[in-house]
Enzyme design. Structure first.
Site, PDB file in Angstrom:
ATOM      1  N   GLU A 140      64.477  66.773 -10.254  1.00 11.64           N
ATOM      2  CA  GLU A 140      64.207  68.177  -9.986  1.00 11.64           C
ATOM      3  C   GLU A 140      62.714  68.344  -9.578  1.00 11.64           C
ATOM      4  OE1 GLU A 140      67.644  69.804 -13.157  1.00 11.64           O
ATOM      5  OE2 GLU A 140      65.593  69.886 -13.661  1.00 11.64           O
ATOM      6  N   ASP A 156      72.501  67.312 -17.858  1.00 17.51           N
ATOM      7  CA  ASP A 156      74.036  67.211 -17.305  1.00 17.51           C
ATOM      8  C   ASP A 156      74.570  66.118 -17.485  1.00 17.51           C
ATOM      9  OD1 ASP A 156      73.689  70.106 -17.024  1.00 17.51           O
ATOM     10  OD2 ASP A 156      73.056  69.884 -14.931  1.00 17.51           O
TER      11      ASP A 156
END
Length: 525
Positions: A140, A156
């Site tokens: 990210e 996640d």
């Protein structure tokens, strides 16, 4: 919706504007995975300029908005970028207005779909997701006028081992996210050895371990007990029916405190005047894994409610709530020792070369996240690291010097390894950790995270705070350690001073008229 690597807040303590990197930041992806499949890259995110939108970026850095999707979701255009083969590298570019993710998949392209609202994010924990049998992962990032933030996320899932790095304008490089030797297999086997977590390891029919799902995703997929944390939450919550929980959400503002007591199933918080500032309902296991539900709060000034909720969720994930009366507790030696530990986050952190990871959403509390940042980047890199043996056998060796007080032999210290801009410096017992190591570079004193010792706001007044901020080389960041042992800021012609002759750990540093006192004398250690 994408979960983005956006800083919590841009530092207001910087004493001069950061320089900014190139309009198109080169990002080199290197494949050291040891795997032979083709690799595909995707740069997906949000144009954060006014009027921007969701879209994708090609290898040259050109942003294109997604076309309209439908219901049910319609196939997205093929926006894959050919990635590097094993042992090779490919360089792509991030435009300076993008916040999103770089995905990388092995052996098969991702199946991306669009709705009228935009991209359907790949979610392999969902039974109907077309990508659940593909080996893939992501980093990210946010790149804007304040610089680059880039992280390797395990919030996640833990799937493709990868490290992230950024090269600053001075030529130095900051890196994180690298696993220890044979780290992927070690993580997988350690998770399998925990009965409550074992089913979160997802294996494809051909024997390939695709991923380890984070606890919340494993629970959503029916692979983990939805009540795993319930007894611990109840015990931790009830601990404060007769004791006060003090929340100090900002390390740099120790007097900004809030006080909580459990009343029924709620924890009620007041400020120092006794005024009620927040009420937090007792969370469920799902709330803790996702740091959502009862922990949701508007992220608006004065930020009290979100900071309290962020602190509580962090403490429950790390297992310190109920044991300690001040949070956040940032002593990593006390984490994951509760009755129902977050073994997923614990195991991943234990197998990182620098101990840093994003094991849950608020793992950045205290600076434990696998994030690199530069206010003036020149390039960045994502390295797909070995799936099997390979990688360092221990933490990287410490470099730089300790700066030791002649008075009591304590060291200048970045508290709790919190390398955020504006973090005030203290003294602490010398232990030689990376938060006590300093490099003398072009008149500046630099931490191992490429932050510089700095006089807050460029002040020349007695009592000005000594802090760290992103290096710019301006006069507030110039220091000279003289032969007499004075650590002098030439702009002010004043010394770095242990405030108020405080002999204890946690004593803060300030700028003060040079007096020749022992609380102003230093040497390299």
């Amino acid at each position: 919706m994408l979960v983005l690597a956006v800083p919590v807040a841009l530092a207001a303590t910087q004493d001069s504007a950061d320089a900014i990197g190139p309009d198109l930041l080169p990002v080199t992806v290197t494949n050291n995975s040891g795997r032979g499949e083709a690799v595909y890259l995707y740069i997906l995110g949000t144009d954060i300029r006014p009027g921007g939108g969701l879209g994708y970026v090609n290898a040259a850095g050109a942003f294109t908005r997604w076309p309209a999707g439908g219901n049910p979701p319609t196939p997205a255009p093929d926006v894959a970028i050919a990635g590097p083969g094993n042992g090779g590298s490919v360089t792509v570019r991030f435009p300076r207005f993008l916040s999103g993710r770089m995905y990388f998949s092995f052996g098969q392209k991702l199946d991306l779909r669009l709705t009228p609202d935009g991209l359907v994010q790949p979610a392999p924990w969902a039974g109907g997701d077309p990508n659940r049998n593909i080996l893939f992962d992501w980093s990210e990032f946010t790149y804007n006028d304040a610089g680059l933030w880039l992280n390797s996320s395990q919030v996640d899932q833990f799937a493709v081992p990868h490290a992230v790095s950024v090269t600053h304008s001075n030529g130095s490089t900051t890196k994180t996210g690298e696993l220890l030797n044979d780290g992927r297999n070690t993580v997988i086997n350690a998770v399998k050895a925990q009965p409550a977590f074992a089913r979160s390891v997802v294996t494809r029919a051909d024997g390939t371990v695709l991923r380890v799902l984070a606890p919340g995703k494993a629970m959503d997929a029916g692979l983990m007990d939805p009540g795993y944390l319930d007894s611990y939450i109840t015990s931790a919550w009830n601990a404060y029916t007769s004791r006060t929980l003090t929340v100090v959400p900002r390390v740099a503002e120790p007097n900004r405190r809030f006080f909580g007591r459990t009343v029924g199933t709620n924890m009620v918080f007041t400020d120092s005047t006794g005024a009620q500032v927040a009420t937090v309902a007792k969370p469920t296991t799902s709330n803790v894994w996702g740091c959502d539900g009862v922990f949701n709060a508007p992220n608006t000034p004065p930020f009290i409610e979100p900071e309290i909720k962020r602190t509580l969720c962090t403490a429950l994930n790390r297992g310190t709530l109920g044991t300690f009366d001040v949070e956040p507790n940032l002593d990593a030696n006390t984490f994951y020792k509760n009755s129902a530990p977050n073994h997923y986050s614990r195991i991943i952190h234990a197998n990182m070369a620098d101990g840093k990871a994003y094991g849950f959403a608020y793992d950045d509390v205290g600076g434990f996240e696998s994030l690199v940042h530069s206010g003036d980047p020149r390039s960045a890199a994502i390295t797909l690291t070995p799936f099997g043996p390979g990688g360092p056998t221990g933490p990287p060796p410490a470099t730089g010097s300790m700066i030791v007080s002649n008075w009591h032999n304590k060291c200048i210290d970045v508290p709790n390894w919190n390398f955020n801009d504006g973090q005030r410096l203290i003294v602490w017992d010398c232990h030689g950790g990376t938060n006590q190591r300093w490099d003398f570079v072009n008149g500046t004193l630099r931490t191992q995270n490429n932050k510089c010792m700095d006089v807050a706001w460029g002040s020349t007044a007695n009592g000005a705070a000594i802090q760290i901020v992103t290096c710019s080389g301006n006069p507030a960041q110039q220091f000279v350690l003289t032969a007499a042992g004075d650590l002098v800021n030439p702009q002010a012609n004043k010394c770095v001073d242990i405030a108020d002759w405080n002999p204890n750990n946690d004593a803060v540093l300030q700028l003060w008229e040079c007096t020749g006192g022992a609380n102003q004398k230093w040497h390299r250690g």
